[in-house]
Design a protein around this motif. Structure first.
Motif, PDB file in Angstrom:
ATOM      1  N   LEU A 138       0.830  -1.205   0.000  1.00  0.00           N
ATOM      2  CA  LEU A 138       0.000   0.000   0.000  1.00  0.00           C
ATOM      3  C   LEU A 138       0.865   1.257   0.000  1.00  0.00           C
ATOM      4  O   LEU A 138       0.514   2.258  -0.631  1.00  0.00           O
ATOM      5  N   ALA A 139       1.990   1.224   0.707  1.00  0.00           N
ATOM      6  CA  ALA A 139       2.906   2.363   0.687  1.00  0.00           C
ATOM      7  C   ALA A 139       3.486   2.564  -0.710  1.00  0.00           C
ATOM      8  O   ALA A 139       3.621   3.704  -1.187  1.00  0.00           O
ATOM      9  N   ARG A 140       3.824   1.476  -1.376  1.00  0.00           N
ATOM     10  CA  ARG A 140       4.340   1.585  -2.743  1.00  0.00           C
ATOM     11  C   ARG A 140       3.283   2.132  -3.697  1.00  0.00           C
ATOM     12  O   ARG A 140       3.590   2.905  -4.608  1.00  0.00           O
ATOM     13  N   LYS A 141       2.035   1.734  -3.478  1.00  0.00           N
ATOM     14  CA  LYS A 141       0.956   2.277  -4.308  1.00  0.00           C
ATOM     15  C   LYS A 141       0.828   3.781  -4.123  1.00  0.00           C
ATOM     16  O   LYS A 141       0.536   4.515  -5.076  1.00  0.00           O
ATOM     17  N   LEU A 142       1.059   4.242  -2.898  1.00  0.00           N
ATOM     18  CA  LEU A 142       0.989   5.678  -2.640  1.00  0.00           C
ATOM     19  C   LEU A 142       2.135   6.408  -3.341  1.00  0.00           C
ATOM     20  O   LEU A 142       1.940   7.493  -3.905  1.00  0.00           O
ATOM     21  N   VAL A 143       3.330   5.817  -3.345  1.00  0.00           N
ATOM     22  CA  VAL A 143       4.439   6.402  -4.091  1.00  0.00           C
ATOM     23  C   VAL A 143       4.137   6.385  -5.582  1.00  0.00           C
ATOM     24  O   VAL A 143       4.358   7.374  -6.296  1.00  0.00           O
ATOM     25  N   ASP A 144       3.602   5.286  -6.076  1.00  0.00           N
ATOM     26  CA  ASP A 144       3.249   5.193  -7.496  1.00  0.00           C
ATOM     27  C   ASP A 144       2.187   6.229  -7.873  1.00  0.00           C
ATOM     28  O   ASP A 144       2.141   6.690  -9.017  1.00  0.00           O
ATOM     29  N   ALA A 145       1.353   6.598  -6.896  1.00  0.00           N
ATOM     30  CA  ALA A 145       0.308   7.598  -7.152  1.00  0.00           C
ATOM     31  C   ALA A 145       0.857   9.011  -7.191  1.00  0.00           C
ATOM     32  O   ALA A 145       0.146   9.939  -7.588  1.00  0.00           O
ATOM     33  N   GLY A 146       2.123   9.197  -6.764  1.00  0.00           N
ATOM     34  CA  GLY A 146       2.724  10.519  -6.854  1.00  0.00           C
ATOM     35  C   GLY A 146       3.362  11.038  -5.593  1.00  0.00           C
ATOM     36  O   GLY A 146       3.917  12.146  -5.602  1.00  0.00           O
ATOM     37  N   ALA A 147       3.324  10.287  -4.491  1.00  0.00           N
ATOM     38  CA  ALA A 147       3.974  10.739  -3.261  1.00  0.00           C
ATOM     39  C   ALA A 147       5.481  10.537  -3.378  1.00  0.00           C
ATOM     40  O   ALA A 147       5.930   9.445  -3.713  1.00  0.00           O
ATOM     41  N   PRO A 148       6.298  11.558  -3.108  1.00  0.00           N
ATOM     42  CA  PRO A 148       7.754  11.379  -3.189  1.00  0.00           C
ATOM     43  C   PRO A 148       8.290  10.361  -2.190  1.00  0.00           C
ATOM     44  O   PRO A 148       9.268   9.670  -2.476  1.00  0.00           O
ATOM     45  N   GLY A 149       7.674  10.286  -1.014  1.00  0.00           N
ATOM     46  CA  GLY A 149       8.131   9.339  -0.013  1.00  0.00           C
ATOM     47  C   GLY A 149       7.043   9.039   0.996  1.00  0.00           C
ATOM     48  O   GLY A 149       6.112   9.828   1.172  1.00  0.00           O
ATOM     49  N   VAL A 150       7.165   7.886   1.654  1.00  0.00           N
ATOM     50  CA  VAL A 150       6.182   7.450   2.653  1.00  0.00           C
ATOM     51  C   VAL A 150       6.929   6.734   3.777  1.00  0.00           C
ATOM     52  O   VAL A 150       7.796   5.887   3.519  1.00  0.00           O
ATOM     53  N   ILE A 151       6.623   7.098   5.017  1.00  0.00           N
ATOM     54  CA  ILE A 151       7.099   6.359   6.190  1.00  0.00           C
ATOM     55  C   ILE A 151       5.889   5.801   6.921  1.00  0.00           C
ATOM     56  O   ILE A 151       4.898   6.508   7.114  1.00  0.00           O
TER      57      ILE A 151
END
Length: 417
Positions: free
Chosen positions: A49-62
């Motif tokens: 799910l974190a990778r999906k958020l990055v794929d959606a355009g987020a530069p980074g996720v913790i």
């Protein structure tokens, strides 16, 4: 900070408390707790799910999730282009934005427990003549956003500081003065409206009562006693350790929903983005200037909700809430620097914070035995509902994280999002 759209757990966790019910089947509330043998599959699901958020355009996720039964799940994902600036880790520092309010409220309640002030004190007692109708506005009203004071972050004079083009240092008194230049929104105590001016006033009160700076109070009353070595009140734009880089789209790539006045951030250009990490968060003041890490904040949340930082009477005051929406008297509530909301997986307590480059949701259970954090290293999309793709992916991750914190399975509906 959430200046333009004053919502609590503002765009994040309040939305989560509503979105979880919509995204997840009601049966999730009765789902059995996952065994520790399920920890790795759960970690893999959250990472996906974190990778999906990055794929959606987020530069980074913790992501950090501690369900109180073993080693926490820690995840860091980032867009490949951002690695030239910094390799993101789950232990990085980041700007906490309005999560700062929970710490400031804790400081006020500590002083109340010591008899140095009272929640029933009118603000005029401590800041005479500084707040219109200050005899009718109590410290409690400032803490739970029922004062009616205009939000200073809505004043155009602050915009250059928000964008990073003006590096002046704002004091609590100056931020308060900016807010009270405007007419109040309603009579004190009659309604609820999220206002950063409330906490600018509380910052000025804390400084007046103690004679210490906010940075000293956070350090001496919270960070040092709890051993939070990466948590501090920012007094300038510098960082003390490895930190997550925060980004906003550059003007050419900014979503059309973002007004012209918020399209030009100061900072280095990177892959259609601006690195805003070096911009000074001082305009956040007592409403949003703290820096921390996911692990440090979990320690703070556990100490707070378990009674380590506050006596039982003051902790009960903190948990006494008012509805954030009068149409939902039994819905999400705001206490004293903290919010609560019900989801199918459990009732959370916490806050969120939004400041350019950083959107953070921090939640815990009532006793502080379970904690969770989600950081998205870009924020403006949430201010103006400017990127539905990121919003959908962020909502799915935040909702799944809450369920994981409560030891419940990550529902299949989250993966479908």
């Amino acid at each position: 900070m959430r200046p333009r759209r004053p919502r609590t757990l503002t765009a994040a966790a309040l939305a989560v408390s509503l979105a979880v019910a919509a995204v997840f089947p009601a049966a999730a509330a009765a789902a059995p707790s996952t065994a520790r043998s399920d920890a790795e599959p759960q970690r893999a699901q959250l990472r996906q799910l974190a990778r999906k958020l990055v794929d959606a355009g987020a530069p980074g996720v913790i992501v950090r999730v501690d369900d109180g039964r073993g080693r926490p799940i820690e995840i860091a994902e980032q867009a490949p282009w951002s690695r030239r600036d910094h390799r993101l880790t789950a232990g990085d520092e980041f700007r906490m934005g309005s999560n700062t309010k929970t710490m400031v409220a804790t400081l006020v309640l500590q002083l109340a427990a010591e008899g140095r002030l009272a929640l029933t004190d009118p603000v005029d007692k401590w800041l005479p003549g500084k707040v219109p109708d200050g005899e009718a506005i109590t410290l409690r009203m400032l803490l739970n956003h029922t004062s009616g004071l205009f939000d200073y972050t809505e004043d155009p004079a602050l915009r250059p500081s928000i964008l990073g083009t003006d590096r002046r240092r704002w004091t609590s008194a100056q931020l308060l003065a900016l807010g009270v230049k405007h007419d109040p929104l309603f009579a004190p105590g009659t309604e609820w409206s999220y206002s950063n001016t409330d906490y600018a006033a509380l910052g000025a009160v804390l400084e007046r009562v103690t004679g210490a700076s906010l940075a000293e109070l956070v350090r001496d009353r919270i960070a040092r006693p709890l051993g939070l070595k990466r948590t501090y009140y920012a007094t300038d734009s510098t960082w003390r350790g490895p930190h997550a880089h925060g980004y906003e789209r550059d003007a050419a790539h900014m979503p059309p929903q973002v007004p012209a006045g918020f399209r030009h951030f100061a900072g280095q250009r990177r892959h259609g983005h601006v690195d805003v990490s070096g911009n000074d968060p001082g305009w956040g003041g007592a409403a949003g200037a703290v820096v921390s890490t996911a692990q440090d904040w979990a320690r703070f949340s556990t100490a707070l909700m378990s009674g380590e930082l506050l006596p039982a009477a003051q902790l009960a005051q903190m948990r006494t809430t008012v509805p954030v929406d009068p149409r939902q008297p039994d819905g999400p509530g705001y206490g004293l620097g903290i919010q609560t909301g019900a989801t199918p997986c459990g009732t959370f307590w916490g806050h969120d914070g939004g400041i350019p480059g950083y959107l953070t949701t921090n939640v815990t259970d009532r006793a502080g035995g379970r904690t969770a954090t989600v950081l998205v290293s870009t924020e403006l999309w949430a201010e103006f509902d400017a990127d539905p793709k990121i919003a959908k992916a962020a909502g799915a991750l935040q909702s799944a994280v809450i369920c994981a914190m409560f030891g419940k399975p990550v529902p299949a509906a989250a993966h479908a999002g």
